[in-house]
Design an enzyme around this catalytic site. Sequence first.
Site, PDB file in Angstrom:
ATOM      1  N   CYS A  53      55.237  -8.566  33.140  1.00  0.00           N
ATOM      2  CA  CYS A  53      55.279  -7.417  32.020  1.00  0.00           C
ATOM      3  C   CYS A  53      55.439  -6.012  32.618  1.00  0.00           C
ATOM      4  O   CYS A  53      54.857  -5.989  33.584  1.00  0.00           O
ATOM      5  CB  CYS A  53      54.183  -7.545  31.222  1.00  0.00           C
ATOM      6  SG  CYS A  53      53.989  -6.203  29.710  1.00  0.00           S
ATOM      7  N   CYS A  56      52.318  -3.733  31.867  1.00  0.00           N
ATOM      8  CA  CYS A  56      50.948  -4.104  32.636  1.00  0.00           C
ATOM      9  C   CYS A  56      50.869  -4.617  33.740  1.00  0.00           C
ATOM     10  O   CYS A  56      49.786  -5.093  34.543  1.00  0.00           O
ATOM     11  CB  CYS A  56      50.147  -4.673  31.530  1.00  0.00           C
ATOM     12  SG  CYS A  56      50.392  -6.138  31.003  1.00  0.00           S
ATOM     13  N   CYS A 102      53.166  -9.434  24.788  1.00  0.00           N
ATOM     14  CA  CYS A 102      52.292  -9.305  25.931  1.00  0.00           C
ATOM     15  C   CYS A 102      50.814  -9.410  25.199  1.00  0.00           C
ATOM     16  O   CYS A 102      50.387  -8.413  24.664  1.00  0.00           O
ATOM     17  CB  CYS A 102      52.604  -8.411  27.167  1.00  0.00           C
ATOM     18  SG  CYS A 102      51.320  -8.314  28.378  1.00  0.00           S
ATOM     19  N   CYS A 105      49.047  -6.116  27.090  1.00  0.00           N
ATOM     20  CA  CYS A 105      49.067  -4.662  26.772  1.00  0.00           C
ATOM     21  C   CYS A 105      49.578  -4.579  25.401  1.00  0.00           C
ATOM     22  O   CYS A 105      50.047  -3.298  24.882  1.00  0.00           O
ATOM     23  CB  CYS A 105      49.835  -4.169  27.885  1.00  0.00           C
ATOM     24  SG  CYS A 105      51.505  -4.628  28.146  1.00  0.00           S
ATOM     25  N   CYS A 125      62.818 -16.228  23.582  1.00  0.00           N
ATOM     26  CA  CYS A 125      63.903 -15.508  23.911  1.00  0.00           C
ATOM     27  C   CYS A 125      63.425 -13.876  24.065  1.00  0.00           C
ATOM     28  O   CYS A 125      63.022 -13.305  23.303  1.00  0.00           O
ATOM     29  CB  CYS A 125      64.870 -15.288  22.649  1.00  0.00           C
ATOM     30  SG  CYS A 125      66.324 -14.742  22.860  1.00  0.00           S
TER      31      CYS A 125
END
Length: 137
Positions: A53, A56, A102, A105, A125
């Site tokens: 990510c 984070c 995510c 975060c 996706c």
Amino acid sequence: MPDNMPRRVTRTEREWRELLTEQEFAVGFGEGTERAFTPGNFESEKRKGIYHCKGCDTPLWSSEHKFDSGTGWPSFWRPIGEGLMGTKTDYKIGVARTECHCATCGMHMGHVFNDGPPPTGMRWCINGIVLDFRPAE
């Protein structure tokens, strides 16, 4: 929270805007979508490695679970581990879709569909602009 789960990351909008580019913020926290086949969005990335990510640094996706969906976005048949992705229903285009973000975060990743390959039948996706790729050594 299990010991192996990342700690929740929270930032103010100002802090996110200082950390991310305008486009990264628009996709990640404005719940936007990058254009399909955007150069550098990892759609055609073939190397082995882990996708983190961008907000984070949590590892979310493995190249082992990536497949060519032909959609123009990097697609995975599952996240790298349990509990790393959150979902909610999105009606932005007038039909229900499952949006994913995510869990650490809250950054918007993309959408999950049930038209993927075995063994899960799922297609996560994902917007490449919200990912950092780390090739295996």
